[in-house]
Design an enzyme around this catalytic site. Structure first.
Site, PDB file in Angstrom:
ATOM      1  N   TYR A 140       0.823  -1.211   0.000  1.00 49.53           N
ATOM      2  CA  TYR A 140       0.000   0.000   0.000  1.00 49.53           C
ATOM      3  C   TYR A 140       0.863   1.270   0.000  1.00 49.53           C
ATOM      4  O   TYR A 140       0.425   2.307  -0.472  1.00 49.53           O
ATOM      5  CB  TYR A 140      -0.911   0.033   1.224  1.00 49.53           C
ATOM      6  CG  TYR A 140      -2.232  -0.676   1.045  1.00 49.53           C
ATOM      7  CD1 TYR A 140      -2.286  -2.014   0.682  1.00 49.53           C
ATOM      8  CD2 TYR A 140      -3.435   0.001   1.265  1.00 49.53           C
ATOM      9  CE1 TYR A 140      -3.503  -2.664   0.535  1.00 49.53           C
ATOM     10  CE2 TYR A 140      -4.655  -0.651   1.120  1.00 49.53           C
ATOM     11  CZ  TYR A 140      -4.682  -1.980   0.756  1.00 49.53           C
ATOM     12  OH  TYR A 140      -5.878  -2.617   0.621  1.00 49.53           O
ATOM     13  N   LYS A 190       3.137 -15.362   2.159  1.00 46.05           N
ATOM     14  CA  LYS A 190       3.377 -16.059   0.891  1.00 46.05           C
ATOM     15  C   LYS A 190       4.880 -16.304   0.823  1.00 46.05           C
ATOM     16  O   LYS A 190       5.579 -15.850  -0.088  1.00 46.05           O
ATOM     17  CB  LYS A 190       2.858 -15.195  -0.271  1.00 46.05           C
ATOM     18  CG  LYS A 190       2.867 -15.872  -1.627  1.00 46.05           C
ATOM     19  CD  LYS A 190       1.789 -16.946  -1.796  1.00 46.05           C
ATOM     20  CE  LYS A 190       1.946 -17.638  -3.144  1.00 46.05           C
ATOM     21  NZ  LYS A 190       1.043 -18.806  -3.279  1.00 46.05           N
ATOM     22  N   ASP A 223      -2.929 -18.183  -0.021  1.00 40.30           N
ATOM     23  CA  ASP A 223      -3.912 -18.868  -0.878  1.00 40.30           C
ATOM     24  C   ASP A 223      -4.607 -19.981  -0.101  1.00 40.30           C
ATOM     25  O   ASP A 223      -5.831 -20.136  -0.147  1.00 40.30           O
ATOM     26  CB  ASP A 223      -3.260 -19.385  -2.177  1.00 40.30           C
ATOM     27  CG  ASP A 223      -1.956 -20.153  -1.957  1.00 40.30           C
ATOM     28  OD1 ASP A 223      -1.426 -20.137  -0.825  1.00 40.30           O
ATOM     29  OD2 ASP A 223      -1.462 -20.762  -2.926  1.00 40.30           O
ATOM     30  N   ASP A 247      -6.380  -7.030   4.010  1.00 38.75           N
ATOM     31  CA  ASP A 247      -7.507  -6.375   3.344  1.00 38.75           C
ATOM     32  C   ASP A 247      -8.409  -7.434   2.719  1.00 38.75           C
ATOM     33  O   ASP A 247      -9.631  -7.428   2.901  1.00 38.75           O
ATOM     34  CB  ASP A 247      -6.976  -5.421   2.268  1.00 38.75           C
ATOM     35  CG  ASP A 247      -8.100  -4.765   1.480  1.00 38.75           C
ATOM     36  OD1 ASP A 247      -9.065  -4.305   2.115  1.00 38.75           O
ATOM     37  OD2 ASP A 247      -8.015  -4.744   0.232  1.00 38.75           O
ATOM     38  N   ASP A 251     -12.306  -9.118   4.279  1.00 39.17           N
ATOM     39  CA  ASP A 251     -13.582  -9.139   3.538  1.00 39.17           C
ATOM     40  C   ASP A 251     -14.119 -10.561   3.474  1.00 39.17           C
ATOM     41  O   ASP A 251     -15.320 -10.802   3.629  1.00 39.17           O
ATOM     42  CB  ASP A 251     -13.396  -8.619   2.094  1.00 39.17           C
ATOM     43  CG  ASP A 251     -13.689  -7.125   1.979  1.00 39.17           C
ATOM     44  OD1 ASP A 251     -13.417  -6.388   2.948  1.00 39.17           O
ATOM     45  OD2 ASP A 251     -14.185  -6.696   0.911  1.00 39.17           O
TER      46      ASP A 251
HETATM   47  C1  IPM Z   1     -10.439  -1.334   3.845  1.00 35.34           C
HETATM   48  C2  IPM Z   1     -10.685  -0.732   2.489  1.00 35.34           C
HETATM   49  C3  IPM Z   1      -9.538   0.214   2.159  1.00 35.34           C
HETATM   50  C4  IPM Z   1      -8.270  -0.603   2.123  1.00 35.34           C
HETATM   51  C5  IPM Z   1      -9.706   1.004   0.859  1.00 35.34           C
HETATM   52  C6  IPM Z   1     -11.003   1.752   0.815  1.00 35.34           C
HETATM   53  C7  IPM Z   1      -8.545   1.941   0.657  1.00 35.34           C
HETATM   54  O1  IPM Z   1     -10.862  -1.720   1.540  1.00 35.34           O
HETATM   55  O2  IPM Z   1     -10.306  -0.563   4.827  1.00 35.34           O
HETATM   56  O3  IPM Z   1     -10.372  -2.553   3.935  1.00 35.34           O
HETATM   57  O4  IPM Z   1      -7.942  -1.205   1.085  1.00 35.34           O
HETATM   58  O5  IPM Z   1      -7.577  -0.633   3.136  1.00 35.34           O
HETATM   59 MG    MG Z   2     -10.926  -3.674   2.339  1.00 33.90          MG
END
Ligand code: IPM
Ligand code: MG
Length: 355
Positions: A140, A190, A223, A247, A251
């Site tokens: 990032y 990884k 993975d 990240d 999710d």
């Molecule tokens: C998160 C989001 C952010 C990230 C984006 C919006 C920059 O997806 O906080 O998980 O990738 O960190």
């Molecule tokens: Mg995210």
């Protein structure tokens, strides 16, 4: 007096944040402690108003506050702007500016939502996982980064980089948390391919050996980890991982709980802390009162727990959410046929009343 900087941001960020503020106001009455809320602009709204995603005034006010509560940033309106002008830069700038290197993302399945997950109930029942995501390093922020012209073609570049101290401090965060839980950490990397991961694995193993011999540590390739998260999520208790893997995996972990609308987060550094739902600004449902405020409300609970050390009150907020869900109330993202579907504000009020 406790100073809270409130950054609602864009899209559903504004809607869910006002419900989290409602809960914080109630918390302030319960604790008999005064909270001072200061609303700040960041993201798309700041681009429109101040000409940049993270105005200086927002960063300095955030630095001067005791805690930051953030909604979400971004939307289609700002998607085509150049990199430095994108709403997401506000998030990256706040994380870096406040030195929030540890992102804590709990994924907990409420029993009432057993059927809201797309996975089988027996696979997800009782899920209680925390993803510890490194937040101020890795790909990032690594340089060089950009899109360059080279031999008549364009080339996109990102750099994944980690130093030993960056790995050490986030590893300590994960091991310390594991001490208060099942004493188990799964470090995700990884290391069969990436040099950063090889260093990561070496450093994490060393810290466990020296400082946390009572914690069980296992390593998993990213993975495989993403597969195990849906195959056998109960394998995991604390997941420790770098920025981009965290990240993605957070999710994925959110889907174990039924909806990304359920996942709160805390971003912590040595001096500052920021709390935000894991979900984004959801432009498709923004402004309609459809958003689930629970992730934001639980983020407020994390604020009380981590920044104010009010663990008991945080637990009560969690139980208030549990009660409302147990009574069958839902927002549309977690509703199944025939259930009572509430608006964002109605859900906020229900939780407030249950508290
Ligand atoms: C998160 C989001 C952010 C990230 C984006 C919006 C920059 O997806 O906080 O998980 O990738 O960190
Ligand atoms: Mg995210």
């Amino acid at each position: 007096m406790f100073k809270i900087a409130v950054i609602p941001g864009d899209g559903i960020g504004t809607e869910v944040t006002s419900q989290a503020v409602r809960i914080l106001k109630k918390a302030s009455r319960i604790l008999n402690e005064q909270f001072e809320f200061t609303e700040l602009r960041a993201g798309g709204i700041a681009i429109d108003t101040d000409g940049r995603p993270l105005p200086e005034a927002t960063l300095s006010a955030a630095l001067a506050s005791d805690a930051v509560l953030l909604g979400a940033v971004g939307g289609p309106k700002w998607d085509t702007l150049p990199y430095e002008m994108k709403p997401e830069q506000a998030l990256l700038g706040l994380r870096k500016g406040l030195e929030l290197y540890a992102n804590i993302r709990p994924a907990i399945l409420f029993d009432a939502l057993l059927n809201a997950s797309s996975l089988k109930p027996e696979v997800v029942k009782g899920i209680d996982i925390v993803v510890i995501r490194e937040l101020t390093g890795g790909i990032y922020y690594g340089r060089p980064a950009g899109i360059i012209e080279e031999n008549g073609t364009r080339r996109g570049i990102n750099t994944m980089t980690y130093t030993v101290p960056e790995i050490e401090r986030i590893a300590h965060t994960a091991f310390k948390l594991a001490k208060t839980r099942k004493k188990k950490v799964t470090s995700v990397d990884k290391a069969n391919i990436l040099h950063t991961s090889m260093l990561w694995r070496e450093v994490v193993s060393g810290i466990q050996k020296n400082d946390y011999p009572d914690i069980q540590l296992d390593h998993m390739y990213v993975d495989n980890a993403s597969m195990q998260l849906v195959r056998n999520p109960k394998h995991f208790d604390v997941i420790l991982t770098e920025n981009m893997f965290g990240d993605i995996l957070s999710d994925e972990a959110s889907m174990l709980t039924g909806s990304i609308g359920m996942l709160p987060s805390a971003s912590i550094g040595e001096k500052h802390a920021l709390y935000e739902p894991v979900h984004g600004s959801a432009p498709d449902i923004a402004g309609k009162g459809l958003a689930n405020p629970i992730a934001s409300i639980l983020s407020a609970a994390m604020l009380l727990e981590y920044s104010l050390k009010q663990k008991e009150l945080a637990r009560k907020i969690f139980h208030a959410v549990e009660t409302v869900l147990g009574e069958g109330y839902r927002t549309s993202d977690i509703a199944t046929a025939g259930q009572n579907v509430l608006s964002t504000e109605e859900m906020g009020r229900r939780v407030e009343n249950a508290l």
